[in-house]
Design an enzyme around this catalytic site. Structure first.
Site, PDB file in Angstrom:
ATOM      1  N   ASP A 273     -19.367 -23.347  34.673  1.00  0.00           N
ATOM      2  CA  ASP A 273     -19.477 -22.348  35.730  1.00  0.00           C
ATOM      3  C   ASP A 273     -19.367 -22.972  37.111  1.00  0.00           C
ATOM      4  O   ASP A 273     -19.845 -24.088  37.346  1.00  0.00           O
ATOM      5  CB  ASP A 273     -20.833 -21.641  35.589  1.00  0.00           C
ATOM      6  CG  ASP A 273     -21.050 -20.572  36.636  1.00  0.00           C
ATOM      7  OD1 ASP A 273     -20.292 -19.592  36.627  1.00  0.00           O
ATOM      8  OD2 ASP A 273     -21.983 -20.713  37.455  1.00  0.00           O
TER       9      ASP A 273
ATOM     10  N   GLU B 148     -14.199 -22.993  35.405  1.00  0.00           N
ATOM     11  CA  GLU B 148     -14.069 -21.866  36.317  1.00  0.00           C
ATOM     12  C   GLU B 148     -13.889 -22.478  37.707  1.00  0.00           C
ATOM     13  O   GLU B 148     -14.849 -22.837  38.370  1.00  0.00           O
ATOM     14  CB  GLU B 148     -15.312 -20.970  36.289  1.00  0.00           C
ATOM     15  CG  GLU B 148     -15.134 -19.751  37.189  1.00  0.00           C
ATOM     16  CD  GLU B 148     -16.438 -19.147  37.679  1.00  0.00           C
ATOM     17  OE1 GLU B 148     -16.402 -18.022  38.199  1.00  0.00           O
ATOM     18  OE2 GLU B 148     -17.478 -19.812  37.576  1.00  0.00           O
TER      19      GLU B 148
END
Length: 734
Positions: free
Chosen positions: A409, A462
């Site tokens: 993330d 990401e």
């Protein structure tokens, strides 16, 4: 002979002793063996010889909860237990201070060096047998603490009861607590360098946690799960290759489906194994991606602010229950990826923040250690022990839970020191630049060690910037990820789809620009939870027009996405056109499937996944430019896009997408081959809720040149639709 030094006595009573093992237990004093015990809540303490079962000594109360006494006729340590009496009750306990260290010198060395590849085997709470007795070994890194102790339901949460042994320069504190078992709750009570007590801390390497809002760690025995997924593990490398079809279903477990009859509680891990896994199989997805399952205190963070990095959230069951979910997915041929958050952590008092009274895991300077976007703390990647903690955590999930991948993330926030910061609010790197060199090094080492630890896994970034080489090998200067989310493609195409069709001609480049960089990384096309929350509305809610047009737009967009280079990711609910914006506190609106339009979208996703998996041209050369060719990418006036995909087998696929509500009859398109072209999928088919315009039976190519090709077909282009053709009995055109 003095049974105990006055200073030792005072520090034991106040819970401030820094060397409890040097005082408590059995010790030789002036040639005599002396026993000392700290035990609140009892009137009498006796030392019992474990071998004979006979009393070796009765201890006298020295002061408060401290008991001591000489052991007659004994000069050497011997195995013993303690018999306690309070009122009319008598019972036997083991003495934690009668047990030697558990941690070995190699563990201590590797921890101190910050290179312990299996850090979780040394730190945390481990159920074991030690010196012939069952119990749990606790170990925690707190180098700047004056002392640390384990508190829990087994000692009345009294920090004076089980002061820990400090292990040299590593800053690790450890203790073996006999009788503590799987399911017991605990925390660490830590005194900072000045002796002041900190808020009780959860275990940074704890394997379990209490059900929120309670915040204690829970002892969990991870040793005995019987996996049944060897077949999947042996072949998963092929399933993760860049030439493989990868279609990921992203799921927030708490809100996927609930049980109305039981207060709308979320499904358990084992219920999800029985319901989510078959659903993913039926829908044709190859993988399930879970929003973070590392224990998190605040449900509204969806798991993206974790505290228990080594503990699967207790919201849905135990660690073995989570393993059962992964196992079931693997046995059904479905991979499992989790969202992993090494970029920041919350400021909750029981978490990592100022863990031992100092900025231990985070930077001390808020310009480096505080994240303004999320009100969280940033890991100090330049500290060897912190990087070790996180890299080992990545390996932990892959090794202990057989997970197939980690979607990392917020990578962009890690790569740049000035991320979301104004001038003067960030600290340049040693070279004066904005790149976070320590985080870059951490990500490279994490990828290297993760891929080395388990065959066939994948890591996914990401990453929303143009940072070069995210998927390049680390020995070539890259970050070493297997895949990268294509955030630019997602943003551009959704902005295009939000436009009224009459205006789309002016934004044509938003749908074509992604092909300029589509082969620079190994991309996944993500329609994730971030696109259907925080006021952004649902995916179908972004589509313009009346109800029919909204559904047609969405179906056309899905066709465009599944035929575009790049692996696929779709957030739950989007597959049946959930109308409401995603709400993490309630179930998806499954009742919508009673409506034919919603059921049609679901059927389309199922068929797109089938076509995608079964057609090499749609996935085999995803990361190579030779797998894609425009036939007509410039028809902005009609908002029509035409291209071919090609696999290593040379069999092409023709894709035609019309993003206006106008039907085009007799539309001539150049094709790379003579012969017959079958209409394999049409998003305007009545089965999906469309108008039924199309090309039943397909079309045979004419020797008529078009779009610079020698052969062409004349087709009907349906309104707001994607049509896919494959060639049969075709010969290469001249």
């Amino acid at each position: 002979m003095s049974l105990i030094d006055a200073d030792d006595l005072s520090r034991l009573l106040s819970g401030q002793h820094t060397d409890p093992f040097g005082v408590l237990g059995l010790h030789e004093v002036d040639g005599q063996l002396v026993a000392r015990v700290f035990r609140p809540g009892v009137a009498e303490v006796e030392v019992i010889d474990r071998k004979t079962g006979r009393r070796a000594a009765r201890l006298e109360r020295i002061e408060g909860e401290v008991f001591a006494g000489a052991i007659p006729r004994r000069k050497k340590w011997f195995p013993y237990t303690l018999r306690m009496t309070e009122g009319t009750e008598t019972w036997v306990e083991e003495d934690a201070y009668g047990f030697g260290p558990v941690m070995g010198e190699l563990d201590e060395y590797l921890l101190g060096e910050g290179t312990h590849g299996h850090l979780w085997t040394a730190l945390g709470a481990h159920v074991m047998e030690h010196q012939g007795v069952l119990g749990t070994h606790f170990a925690v890194w707190a180098p700047n603490a004056r002392r640390a102790s384990v508190v829990g339901n087994f000692n009345g949460w009294d920090g004076r009861r089980h002061l820990m042994r400090r292990r040299g320069a590593t800053g690790v504190h450890e203790i073996f607590l006999p009788g503590v078992a799987d399911g017991d709750s605990y925390k660490y009570e830590i005194a900072n360098g000045d002796g002041a007590l900190l808020p009780l801390k959860a275990d940074p390497v704890g394997f379990g946690a209490e059900l929120p809002p309670r915040t204690a760690s829970v002892v969990r025995d991870l040793r005995n799960y019987d996996w049944n997924d060897a077949g999947w593990i042996a072949q998963r490398g092929k399933a993760h290759a860049i030439d493989a079809p990868i279609s990921i279903y992203e799921v927030h477990l708490e809100s996927w489906r609930t049980v109305p009859e039981e207060g709308n509680r979320p499904l358990t891990y084992r219920e999800l194994a029985a319901q989510l896994v078959p659903y993913a199989v039926d829908m044709g997805f190859t993988h399930i991606e879970l929003t973070p399952i590392s224990e998190y205190p605040f449900g509204g963070s969806w798991g993206y602010q974790p505290v228990g990095m080594y503990a699967p959230t207790s919201r849905f069951g135990s660690p073995d229950d989570f393993r059962a979910l992964v196992d079931a997915a693997h046995q059904a041929g479905i991979g499992v990826i989790i969202d992993w958050v090494p970029g920041h952590f919350p400021t909750d008092s029981h978490g990592l923040g100022r863990f031992d009274g100092t900025a231990l895991y985070e930077h001390a300077d808020p310009k480096e250690g505080y994240h303004p976007d999320w009100n969280t703390l940033v890991y100090n990647y330049g500290r060897a022990e912190v990087a070790n903690y996180l890299i080992a955590n990545a390996k932990f999930w892959l090794e202990e839970y057989n997970l197939d991948g980690l979607r990392v993330d917020a990578v962009a926030s890690m790569l740049y020191r000035d991320y979301s910061r104004k001038d003067g609010e960030w600290v340049p790197n040693k070279d004066g630049g904005r790149e976070n060199l320590e985080a870059i090094d951490f990500l490279r080492r994490m990828n290297e060690q993760a891929y080395a630890a388990q065959d066939g896994i994948m890591t996914v970034a990401e990453e929303s910037t143009a940072f070069p080489g995210v998927c390049a090998r680390t020995d070539a200067g890259g970050l070493g990820f297997g895949y990268k989310w294509n955030m630019g493609w997602m943003n551009d195409t959704l902005r295009y789809m939000a436009e009224d069709p009459i205006n789309r001609r002016y934004h044509h480049d938003k749908m074509t620009f992604g092909l300029h960089y589509a082969f620079t990384e190994n991309f996944i096309l993500p329609i994730s939870h971030d696109e259907v929350v925080h006021g952004k509305g649902s995916l179908i809610g972004k589509m313009p027009g009346d109800d029919w047009q909204k559904f047609a737009n969405l179906r056309a967009y899905f066709g465009f996405m599944w035929c575009h280079p790049g692996k696929k990711l779709l957030f739950m609910g989007c597959e049946f056109a959930q109308i409401a914006e995603w709400n993490h506190e309630q179930s998806l609106d499954w009742h919508l499937l009673e409506n034919s339009a919603h059921a049609g979208v679901q059927t389309l996703i199922r068929d797109l996944n089938t076509l995608y998996r079964e057609t090499p041209a749609l996935h085999g050369l995803d990361s190579k430019a030779e797998g894609f060719a425009w036939i007509d990418g410039g028809n902005a006036n009609d908002s029509v896009f035409v291209w071919t995909r090609q696999g290593a087998d040379g069999e092409p696929v023709l894709v035609v997408v019309n993003f206006t509500p106008v039907t085009h009859h007799g539309y001539r398109i150049g094709v790379p081959r003579a012969g017959h072209w079958n209409e394999r999928l049409n998003t305007d088919a009545p089965l999906y809720g469309g108008s039924g315009q199309g090309n039943p039976g397909g079309r045979t190519a004419d020797p008529v040149s078009a779009h610079g090709l020698d052969h062409s077909i004349e087709i009907t282009v349906p309104p707001l639709a994607c049509v896919v053709f494959t060639s049969s009995d075709a010969k290469a055109g001249s």
